[in-house]
Write an enzyme that holds these catalytic residues in place. Structure first.
Site, mmCIF file in Angstrom:
data_model
loop_
_atom_site.group_PDB
_atom_site.id
_atom_site.type_symbol
_atom_site.label_atom_id
_atom_site.label_comp_id
_atom_site.label_asym_id
_atom_site.label_seq_id
_atom_site.Cartn_x
_atom_site.Cartn_y
_atom_site.Cartn_z
ATOM 1 N N THR A 135 16.459 -5.947 -19.968
ATOM 2 C CA THR A 135 16.049 -6.007 -21.284
ATOM 3 C C THR A 135 14.628 -6.124 -20.247
ATOM 4 O O THR A 135 13.914 -6.586 -20.957
ATOM 5 C CB THR A 135 16.282 -7.374 -22.243
ATOM 6 O OG1 THR A 135 16.593 -8.197 -20.716
ATOM 7 C CG2 THR A 135 17.378 -6.613 -22.706
ATOM 8 N N GLY B 93 1.048 -13.005 -13.995
ATOM 9 C CA GLY B 93 2.646 -12.557 -13.604
ATOM 10 C C GLY B 93 3.167 -12.017 -15.058
ATOM 11 O O GLY B 93 2.187 -11.936 -16.026
ATOM 12 N N HIS C 213 0.110 17.160 13.068
ATOM 13 C CA HIS C 213 -1.026 17.037 13.148
ATOM 14 C C HIS C 213 -1.884 18.382 12.668
ATOM 15 O O HIS C 213 -1.893 19.217 11.955
ATOM 16 C CB HIS C 213 -1.511 16.782 14.330
ATOM 17 C CG HIS C 213 -2.938 17.477 15.081
ATOM 18 N ND1 HIS C 213 -3.499 15.549 15.087
ATOM 19 C CD2 HIS C 213 -3.937 18.069 14.994
ATOM 20 C CE1 HIS C 213 -4.842 16.046 15.303
ATOM 21 N NE2 HIS C 213 -5.375 17.121 15.005
#
Length: 499
Positions: free
Chosen positions: A174, A305, A478
């Site tokens: 959830t 948060g 490269h």
């Protein structure tokens, strides 16, 4: 017959009667939640032969990440970076621009929304392809073997009647929700969460952000590029709480050069709207000096948060254990107190990251099928999509010191990398931490262009116990940015060539 006629003549009575009906279905596996953990688990379960269903009440699959998190924020970050480049770098790159370069906010938002729409639709197609039954509705425990799915008012495509799903195995995924800040009411207009910050209708002159973590710094980067004066208020003495200390300081330096202002070791005392002045008034306090300061901003972003989301799940109904931080408690095989009910993703332990959730979703389903599943929690990468990007995996210097592990450092700057030079994008470095005795890689930290892509090589090296020399002896193409990763590994056990 008379009863039916009377109901047809009374829509309200008919509607309420229909809602009392239930449809019973059976499935091998039901996943509650259609975010990264849930939808990936559903697809994997179907691929392994389970009769699988997924219940999602948002009406769109992908969870927070796809709808109001990782994906829309990356669209804004990418397009704001292009805008900033055109404004500040076009001339030095030999590009003459005639006329003003402006942001069309409506189209800026539309580009983001189009990406989200395409990806959410793509997951629905994957469900159909893999024969996953998709219930649009609220999912909750009827008991430990049954899930009730109820309609969501106003949601297009929601189930029309209650469904009772008789299930052999249940996976709870959830997700999480925004963590509120005590005493500050989010209205998603002037005082916004990350969700509101993704959909601002105009660019604020001033944006204050509570929280110096990844979400806050990414959103700060977006609006700073678009012209906002951005102030970041962080309670801790450094930004990026989980970053390596050296990398965090370098990140702050680069962001400050881009115009972001930082108030560290600072707490927020209060914040309230002043509609007469069309601002949010914020009071902050330096935790070292106790000196208070008044700030004003057109928009305040609260980015402190996220927390697990279990509202309406009915976890308490069947006695699922919840810890002090609101997380559903599980063992090391994702099992709740009931072995057939597993829990994955943000709603339980571990970092709240989409890729971690996906790994758990797959592992949990594999455990159902074979009894075995694998997630290496010491090898979960993190990325901040600022510019330069910041990415890391494994241990930080601080963690190694605390654990008393002897280590060596290898560093290589992008200023010495040929591809970075040609791109005129040379800020940052690669930092490798290795065990002093075995020279096995313990951690990798990158701040620079395309760090989020480059960190995958570090994760692969960590997963298979590679040494710095193992990586250094792999031929890297490269000119590429990845050569900086090779050279940093060379520097860790010997000496880099180009620095």
């Amino acid at each position: 017959m008379l009863r039916i006629r009377s109901l047809l003549n009374n829509k309200r009575a008919f509607s309420s009667t229909v809602r009392t009906l239930t449809i019973n279905k059976s499935h091998d596996v039901v996943i509650i939640g259609g975010g990264p953990a849930g939808y990936v688990a559903a697809i994997k379960a179907a691929q392994l032969g389970f009769n699988t269903a997924c219940v999602e009440k948002r009406g769109k699959l992908g969870g927070t990440c796809l709808n109001v998190g990782c994906i829309p924020s990356k669209a804004l970050l990418n397009n704001s970076h292009l805008f900033h480049q055109m404004h500040t770098e076009a001339q030095k790159r030999g590009i003459d621009v005639n006329g003003d370069i402006k942001i069309n906010v409506a189209n800026f938002q539309k580009a983001k929304d189009d990406a989200v729409k395409q990806l959410t639709g793509g997951i629905e197609l994957l469900f159909k392809k893999n024969k996953v039954t998709y219930y649009k509705g609220n999912g909750s425990f009827e008991d430990e073997t049954k899930i009730r799915v109820t309609p969501v008012d106003g949601l297009e495509g929601t189930v029309k009647e209650d469904h009772i799903l008789d299930v052999k195995n249940i996976i709870v995924a959830t997700g999480s929700e925004v963590t509120p800040f005590p005493g500050i009411e989010i209205d998603e207009e002037k005082i916004v969460s990350s969700t509101g910050a993704l959909s601002l209708k105009e660019i604020p002159k001033r944006l204050t952000i509570i929280g110096g973590g990844i979400i806050g710094l990414e959103m700060g980067s977006v609006y700073s590029r678009l012209g906002s004066k951005v102030t970041v208020v962080e309670f801790q003495p450094q930004i990026g709480a989980s970053m390596d200390g050296e990398v965090a300081k370098a990140t702050q330096k680069f962001l400050k050069k881009q115009g972001l202002d930082f108030k560290l070791s600072t707490k927020v005392i209060s914040a309230k709207r002043n509609d007469d002045k069309n601002v949010v008034e914020i009071v902050v306090e330096d935790t070292k000096t106790n000196k208070q300061e008044n700030l004003e901003a057109e928009v305040l972003l609260v980015a402190v948060g996220r927390r697990p989301y279990i509202a309406g799940l009915g976890a308490e109904k069947i006695g699922l254990e919840v810890d002090k931080r609101g997380r559903l408690v599980i063992d090391d095989q994702f099992n709740s107190k009931f072995p057939h009910i597993k829990v994955v993703g943000d709603v339980t332990f571990g970092p709240m990251l989409a890729h971690k959730a996906e790994e758990e979703g797959i592992a949990a389903v594999e455990m159902l099928k074979t009894g075995h599943g694998h997630v290496n929690y010491n090898n979960i990468p993190s990325v901040m999509y600022s510019h330069p990007e910041v990415a890391w995996v494994g241990k930080t210097e601080e963690q190694l010191k605390e654990a008393g592990i002897d280590y060596k450092i290898g560093k290589f700057p992008f200023a010495a990398n040929s591809r970075a030079k040609t791109n005129q994008d040379t800020e940052g470095f690669v930092k490798i931490l290795i065990d002093s005795k075995t020279e096995r890689i313990l951690g990798a930290h990158i701040i620079g262009p395309n760090a989020g892509e480059m960190i995958a090589e570090a994760g692969l090296a960590l997963e298979y116990g590679a040494s710095a020399e193992d990586v250094a002896r792999v031929c890297h193409a490269h000119p590429t940015l990845s050569e900086a990763f090779k050279e940093a590994n060379m520097a860790a056990y010997d000496k880099a060539i180009h620095c």
